[in-house]
Design a protein around this motif. Structure first.
Motif, PDB file in Angstrom:
ATOM      1  N   GLU A 709     -15.302  30.572 -17.995  1.00 20.01           N
ATOM      2  CA  GLU A 709     -14.112  30.075 -17.207  1.00 20.01           C
ATOM      3  C   GLU A 709     -13.627  31.212 -16.411  1.00 20.01           C
ATOM      4  OE1 GLU A 709      -9.691  27.843 -17.255  1.00 20.01           O
ATOM      5  OE2 GLU A 709     -11.050  27.625 -18.889  1.00 20.01           O
ATOM      6  N   THR A 741     -23.862  28.736 -18.235  1.00 23.86           N
ATOM      7  CA  THR A 741     -22.773  28.920 -19.148  1.00 23.86           C
ATOM      8  C   THR A 741     -22.862  29.098 -20.578  1.00 23.86           C
ATOM      9  OG1 THR A 741     -21.721  27.600 -17.509  1.00 23.86           O
ATOM     10  CG2 THR A 741     -20.344  27.683 -19.371  1.00 23.86           C
ATOM     11  N   GLU A 745     -18.905  27.623 -24.417  1.00 24.94           N
ATOM     12  CA  GLU A 745     -17.937  27.468 -23.561  1.00 24.94           C
ATOM     13  C   GLU A 745     -17.665  25.848 -23.058  1.00 24.94           C
ATOM     14  OE1 GLU A 745     -14.766  28.767 -21.662  1.00 24.94           O
ATOM     15  OE2 GLU A 745     -16.108  30.097 -22.883  1.00 24.94           O
ATOM     16  N   LEU A 747     -16.490  24.465 -20.305  1.00 21.35           N
ATOM     17  CA  LEU A 747     -16.001  24.753 -19.078  1.00 21.35           C
ATOM     18  C   LEU A 747     -15.239  23.591 -18.314  1.00 21.35           C
ATOM     19  CD1 LEU A 747     -16.160  27.232 -16.945  1.00 21.35           C
ATOM     20  CD2 LEU A 747     -18.265  26.081 -16.097  1.00 21.35           C
ATOM     21  N   LEU A 753     -10.666  23.342 -12.055  1.00 14.44           N
ATOM     22  CA  LEU A 753     -10.675  24.522 -11.925  1.00 14.44           C
ATOM     23  C   LEU A 753     -10.110  24.792 -10.459  1.00 14.44           C
ATOM     24  CD1 LEU A 753     -14.111  25.975 -12.929  1.00 14.44           C
ATOM     25  CD2 LEU A 753     -11.971  26.488 -14.065  1.00 14.44           C
ATOM     26  N   ARG A 803     -12.588  26.209 -24.889  1.00 13.53           N
ATOM     27  CA  ARG A 803     -12.463  26.772 -23.702  1.00 13.53           C
ATOM     28  C   ARG A 803     -11.845  28.089 -24.185  1.00 13.53           C
ATOM     29  NH1 ARG A 803      -8.151  23.909 -19.259  1.00 13.53           N
ATOM     30  NH2 ARG A 803      -8.572  25.251 -17.797  1.00 13.53           N
TER      31      ARG A 803
END
Length: 869
Positions: A709, A741, A745, A747, A753, A803
């Protein structure tokens, strides 16, 4: 007048120092050359510092940025080539760092000195060769030449012995005379062991003597190839690997080959080894060993070289040598249990040091070493140690280089086809190499110490001007095992209790390695003058070991300011054959905060004033405008999120609550410090940066790879800084960038975002907000992250996907509330590999464990006091 004699009483005074070697007192004393070298903790180091050093002066002006240039120095140098070692940094590369951070007469320290290249570099700063001097002066116009002094330390007696000889003044002409005299003596005594009959077309060539009689023409053996013998699983007949597997016409070893007896196709892996039982003269017992036979002799008659299959006379010669007793001492130590020692034990039955040599090479090496010890010739022992790797059974045959190459670096591997190289063949070449090294070396002041870098009682606080060190890289190399053979000849061994490695046999995993490295760095921190620098050269293909080193550095008190690349222009065995290995070494530049900051921080710790004191000092220690080939380089450490991370680490490592949130920090940074190209500066640094920016061809763009992230936000920020973009314009490129990624994770979606970190204009285009509004966004985002962290706490079991930013935010909040137990519980639920490879999570987790332990100890102490009352 100071008495520099190393006595048993002086040994008793340092015997409890961590890392005191294993060996008899008389052997430690015999190997030492006080005061400049002791094969034990050196009791004269304090005197050396008192004589040559300068006490720390808080008023002394010292203003030095990290050396921010990438360094490339090859290994084609007489000094470098004189002696091999498992890892080694070229001294000319180290010279650049010493010249940058110090002035003539300063004291440099290296706690993992290996062969002592840091000492060589310190001395050569006063006597550089003309070509190197010209090159450095072009790159470093303000350089001040002049010898520096060095204190070298290593746990291994083999390493410190080599380091001492590299740095001890030697008369090259006298050394050459003595070395040649010893060579003549040993050749006269043992030359017959390497003679063979000259054979042409199957006939022994003869010469007529004056009296009319004939004698065989003798050739001098250049090398002998030995082959393992195996047993065919199909017919149980013996197979000489050389005869069956080597394709001599095409110069390669076949993976599959037919049994010469039954024709069955087989591989080396499917074969059983042939074993034989022989009497071991040294052990006075019958031992089981892998069967090997000589298969090829390369020899010279005059200046011409010939090859032959060993004949009856050659085999008879070997039998005669086997029947004789070696008239000199040689080591018979049993190999310790270890990672590297298992291969020779299991594959070839080599269980003791002397079994790593053919009988004649063992005899000749023992003769050389006996004469060197008798004459107290340390340079001769240094020469013999430099050729040692060429004359044992680990030398490998390679079809493209039939004379063989030294054993696989970082191993004690004995191959199926080995090459016996006579010492008389390699000795003259190594003598030339060593003499060249002695010719090129300056005669400066270096003192060498054999002990653990985690305990340096003879070095006072704040007495060292600069540290350059090349520490062990986790589990890459097992130094005490690899040095065992040569240390057996020196009769003094590494005390591996405090050896900083990852090793199952020693029961040392990554946490133990990190703890030992932290102890070493803590000693480095103690002895280094405030405001001064330490450079750590590091290579490891595993990110978790890289994280452990950084964590150990920061926990010891250092602040990391820069990470660069050192290209040694040659890969090790593991670098070349492991696709995931890092091809170049990393250089970490870390500083010890000056006394003013530490004293002020004690008064302002836990306040915003303390935060900005740290930031000012840290910005002062960062490169301002590094340039390479006309390109103004980006300085990642000047980014706001990394400044925040360093500030948090500075507080956490000292057990202090972080008094400011990320949004408030970013806004305060914007208010107090000018920003240029995404980097923050002190006001007086800006003119220099802008001046360099005007004349630079271009400004380097930061290369970003989206893997979590934080990196995704950075990528979006960079993507939107040039111009606002709509979601539709951003999405295709983001999808491509975020394909790799991290597996764990979780994301957030691109839309989330953007919503949490950026603003949208009336045309639907996303843009980077100004700092005032950005602070508000950060607060909203932080609230969302903490909400997600709370959701993790409501579950049980391992967290497989999560996360990472939420866990980081949660750990920070728990730290501020002194809720160490939650940090530990949550950390234990994360995959171990993730915890070990994330510097922020690892920092909170390690420090929480430390604080929790201190709290429980305090409670326990209180309960004990109550009971006693």
């Amino acid at each position: 007048m100071t008495d520099y004699k190393l006595t048993e009483e002086r040994l008793d005074a340092v015997r409890k120092v961590e890392g005191f070697p294993r060996g008899k007192d008389k052997d430690i004393i015999a190997l030492s050359d006080p005061p400049y070298y002791t094969a034990c903790p050196n009791p004269w180091i304090g005197e050396f510092i008192e004589k040559h050093g300068r006490p720390f002066d808080p008023e002394e002006k010292y203003d030095c940025e990290p050396f921010a240039a990438d360094v490339s120095e090859g290994k084609n140098d007489p000094i470098y080539n004189a002696h091999s070692y498992h890892t080694k940094v070229p001294h000319k590369a180290i010279m650049r760092y010493i010249l940058h951070y110090t002035k003539p007469g300063d004291i440099v320290f290296d706690g993992f000195c290996g062969t002592g290249m840091t000492g060589v570099a310190a001395q050569m700063c006063g006597n550089p060769d003309a070509e190197f001097k010209e090159k450095v002066e072009r790159e470093m116009p303000d350089v001040v030449w002049g010898a520096r002094r060095a204190i070298l330390c290593d746990l291994s007696p083999a390493a410190t012995f080599i380091a001492y000889n590299y740095n001890n003044p030697v008369d090259p002409a006298a050394f050459e005379r003595e070395a040649k005299a010893i060579l003549a003596e040993v050749e006269k005594e043992c030359g017959w062991m390497y003679e063979t009959d000259h054979v042409v077309d199957g006939k022994v060539q003869v010469r007529k003597d004056v009296d009319g009689t004939t004698t065989p023409v003798k050739g001098r053996i250049n090398y002998t190839v030995w082959s393992d013998v195996f047993v065919c699983p199909s017919c149980s007949e013996e197979i000489v690997f050389w005869e069956a597997a080597v394709d001599h016409a095409n110069g390669k070893v076949r993976d599959e080959f037919p049994c010469p007896h039954c024709g069955a196709t087989t591989t080396k892996r499917s074969l059983e080894r042939a074993w034989e039982y022989v009497h071991d003269e040294a052990l006075r017992e019958t031992v089981r060993r892998a069967k090997q036979v000589p298969v090829l002799i390369n020899y010279s008659v005059g200046k011409k070289r010939f090859e032959k299959v060993p004949d009856a006379a050659d085999l008879d010669l070997l039998d005669r040598i086997e029947m004789k007793a070696i008239p000199y001492w040689y080591p018979t130590d049993e190999l310790p249990d270890g990672y590297n020692t298992e291969q020779p034990k299991k594959s070839h039955g080599v269980t003791h040091v002397h079994q790593f040599y053919t009988k004649r090479n063992l005899w000749v090496l023992a003769s050389f070493i006996s004469k060197a010890f008798d004459r107290r010739l340390e340079p001769e022992l240094f020469l013999l140690s430099s050729l040692h790797l060429h004359v044992n059974r680990m030398r490998r045959y390679q079809p493209v280089k039939p004379g063989g190459t030294p054993g696989l670096p970082g191993t004690l591997y004995i191959s199926a086809i080995s090459v016996e190289l006579p010492i008389f063949d390699v000795y003259p070449r190594k003598l030339r190499d060593v003499k060249k090294a002695f010719d090129n070396r300056s005669n400066g002041n270096v003192i060498v110490n054999t002990c653990s870098g985690s305990s340096l009682p003879h070095i006072p606080d704040c007495s060292i001007d600069y540290i350059f060190t090349d520490p062990p890289f986790g589990g890459n190399l097992m130094y005490s095992e690899l040095n065992f053979l040569w240390e057996a000849w020196l009769r003094v061994f590494t005390n591996n209790q405090s050896e900083a490695i990852v090793n199952d046999v020693q029961h040392k995993a990554l946490p133990e390695y990190q703890a030992l490295m932290e102890q070493c760095f803590a000693e480095n921190y103690r002895i280094l003058k405030p405001g001064r620098w330490m450079t750590v050269e590091f290579h490891n293909s595993q990110n978790k070991v890289w994280m452990a080193i950084q964590q150990a550095l920061t926990r010891a008190g250092f602040v990391i300011a820069d990470v660069r690349v050192l290209d040694k222009k040659q890969g090790t065995f593991k670098q070349v054959t492991t696709t995931s290995a890092v091809k170049q070494d990393l250089i970490i530049s870390a500083y010890k905060p000056n006394g003013g900051l530490e004293e002020q921080f004690k008064l302002t710790a836990g306040t915003e004033e303390g935060v900005w004191d740290f930031v000012r000092q840290h910005l002062k220690h960062l490169p301002v405008a590094p340039e390479k080939d006309g390109v103004l380089q980006y300085v990642p450490e000047r980014q706001k999120h990394l400044l925040y991370d360093r500030m948090v680490a500075f507080h956490v490592q000292r057990g202090i609550i972080v008094p400011i949130s990320a949004p408030d920090f970013y806004f305060g940074l914007y208010q107090r410090f000018p920003e240029r190209d995404g980097m923050y500066f002190l006001p007086d640094q800006v003119p220099r940066y802008e001046q360099k920016r005007l004349v630079a061809d271009r400004v380097e763009q930061m290369s970003l790879f989206v893997h979590d992230e934080k990196s995704a936000i950075q990528w979006l920020r960079q993507h939107l800084t040039a111009a606002p973009k709509t979601y539709q314009e951003i999405q295709p490129a983001f999808m491509i960038e975020s394909r790799n990624t991290d597996k764990h994770e979780s994301l957030p979606e691109l839309g989330d975002l953007l919503e949490q970190n950026f603003l949208k204009d009336k045309d639907g285009r996303w843009y980077v907000p100004d700092p005032n509004k950005e602070s508000d966004l950060e607060k909203i985002r932080e609230k969302a992250l903490l909400k997600e962290f709370a959701a993790y706490l409501a579950t049980s079991g391992k967290l497989k996907t999560f996360r990472t930013e939420a866990v980081r935010a949660g750990f920070k909040q728990c730290w501020s509330e002194r809720d160490y137990a939650t940090i530990i519980r949550t950390g234990d639920r994360l995959p171990a590999s993730i915890l070990q490879e994330d510097d922020v999570l690892l920092m909170y987790y390690d420090n929480a464990r430390t604080r929790q332990g201190q709290t429980e100890h305090g409670r326990g102490t209180g309960r004990q006091v109550a009971l006693e009352l």
